[in-house]
Design a protein around this motif. Structure first.
Motif, PDB file in Angstrom:
ATOM      1  N   GLN A  39       0.853  -1.190   0.000  1.00 31.20           N
ATOM      2  CA  GLN A  39       0.000   0.000   0.000  1.00 31.20           C
ATOM      3  C   GLN A  39       0.884   1.234   0.000  1.00 31.20           C
ATOM      4  N   ALA A  40       0.776   1.985  -1.054  1.00 34.25           N
ATOM      5  CA  ALA A  40       1.507   3.234  -1.166  1.00 34.25           C
ATOM      6  C   ALA A  40       0.648   4.359  -0.589  1.00 34.25           C
ATOM      7  N   PRO A  41       1.270   5.439  -0.179  1.00 39.01           N
ATOM      8  CA  PRO A  41       0.500   6.557   0.370  1.00 39.01           C
ATOM      9  C   PRO A  41      -0.585   7.030  -0.590  1.00 39.01           C
ATOM     10  N   GLY A  42      -1.807   7.102  -0.098  1.00 45.73           N
ATOM     11  CA  GLY A  42      -2.907   7.593  -0.904  1.00 45.73           C
ATOM     12  C   GLY A  42      -3.452   6.610  -1.911  1.00 45.73           C
ATOM     13  N   LYS A  43      -2.955   5.382  -1.878  1.00 45.72           N
ATOM     14  CA  LYS A  43      -3.409   4.385  -2.853  1.00 45.72           C
ATOM     15  C   LYS A  43      -4.006   3.181  -2.136  1.00 45.72           C
ATOM     16  N   GLU A  44      -4.752   2.415  -2.894  1.00 47.65           N
ATOM     17  CA  GLU A  44      -5.337   1.199  -2.333  1.00 47.65           C
ATOM     18  C   GLU A  44      -4.283   0.098  -2.227  1.00 47.65           C
ATOM     19  N   ARG A  45      -4.544  -0.824  -1.338  1.00 44.94           N
ATOM     20  CA  ARG A  45      -3.657  -1.979  -1.195  1.00 44.94           C
ATOM     21  C   ARG A  45      -3.783  -2.848  -2.445  1.00 44.94           C
ATOM     22  N   GLU A  46      -2.651  -3.288  -2.958  1.00 46.78           N
ATOM     23  CA  GLU A  46      -2.648  -4.099  -4.174  1.00 46.78           C
ATOM     24  C   GLU A  46      -1.829  -5.363  -3.988  1.00 46.78           C
ATOM     25  N   GLY A  47      -2.244  -6.407  -4.688  1.00 41.30           N
ATOM     26  CA  GLY A  47      -1.491  -7.650  -4.668  1.00 41.30           C
ATOM     27  C   GLY A  47      -0.214  -7.516  -5.477  1.00 41.30           C
ATOM     28  N   VAL A  48       0.879  -7.919  -4.902  1.00 45.37           N
ATOM     29  CA  VAL A  48       2.188  -7.835  -5.561  1.00 45.37           C
ATOM     30  C   VAL A  48       2.611  -9.205  -6.075  1.00 45.37           C
ATOM     31  N   SER A  49       2.640 -10.181  -5.184  1.00 43.35           N
ATOM     32  CA  SER A  49       3.036 -11.527  -5.568  1.00 43.35           C
ATOM     33  C   SER A  49       2.516 -12.512  -4.544  1.00 43.35           C
ATOM     34  N   CYS A  50       2.061 -13.655  -5.027  1.00 39.93           N
ATOM     35  CA  CYS A  50       1.498 -14.671  -4.148  1.00 39.93           C
ATOM     36  C   CYS A  50       1.931 -16.042  -4.634  1.00 39.93           C
ATOM     37  N   MET A  51       1.900 -17.010  -3.715  1.00 38.96           N
ATOM     38  CA  MET A  51       2.185 -18.365  -4.127  1.00 38.96           C
ATOM     39  C   MET A  51       1.463 -19.361  -3.264  1.00 38.96           C
TER      40      MET A  51
END
Length: 125
Positions: A39-51
């Motif tokens: 989660q970057a400032p002012g942005k929504e939480r986003e998926g980066v990488s999963c396994m």
């Protein structure tokens, strides 16, 4: 108690590398997928990488493909995120989460059951 302990964040210059770790406990590691979200400032939480811990399925956001690598040490119930060629836009708080196998394939926030605390990654230009 379920715990997901994220570590490894820090300050790095653009082009540098960091390795994040997520140590899991309190649940059967092999039954869950583990994912990294940011989660970057002012942005929504986003998926980066999963396994997926058992089937090895992986998900990478388009923005990190070719630069980030997710891996796991099942004996240690730990998932790693190797981040290379970091960019300022990678800055944010990185969280690890656990969920059903669909998380490992989709990277979707919808498929998360447990969350750890975040670790801050700051990439300077």
């Amino acid at each position: 108690d379920v715990q997901l302990q994220a570590s490894g964040g820090g300050l790095v210059q653009a082009g540098g590398s960091l390795r994040l770790s997520c140590a899991a406990s309190g649940f059967t590691f092999d039954d869950y997928a583990i994912g990294w979200f940011r989660q970057a400032p002012g942005k929504e939480r986003e998926g980066v990488s999963c396994m997926g811990s058992s089937d090895g399925s992986t998900y990478y956001a388009d923005s990190v493909k070719g630069r980030f690598t997710i891996s796991s040490d099942n004996a240690k119930s730990t998932v790693y995120l190797q981040m290379n060629s970091l960019k300022p836009e990678d800055t944010g708080v990185y969280y690890c989460a656990a969920g059903p196998p669909e998380l490992g394939r989709s990277g979707s926030y919808y498929y998360t059951d447990y969350w750890g605390q975040g670790t801050l990654v700051t990439v300077s230009s």
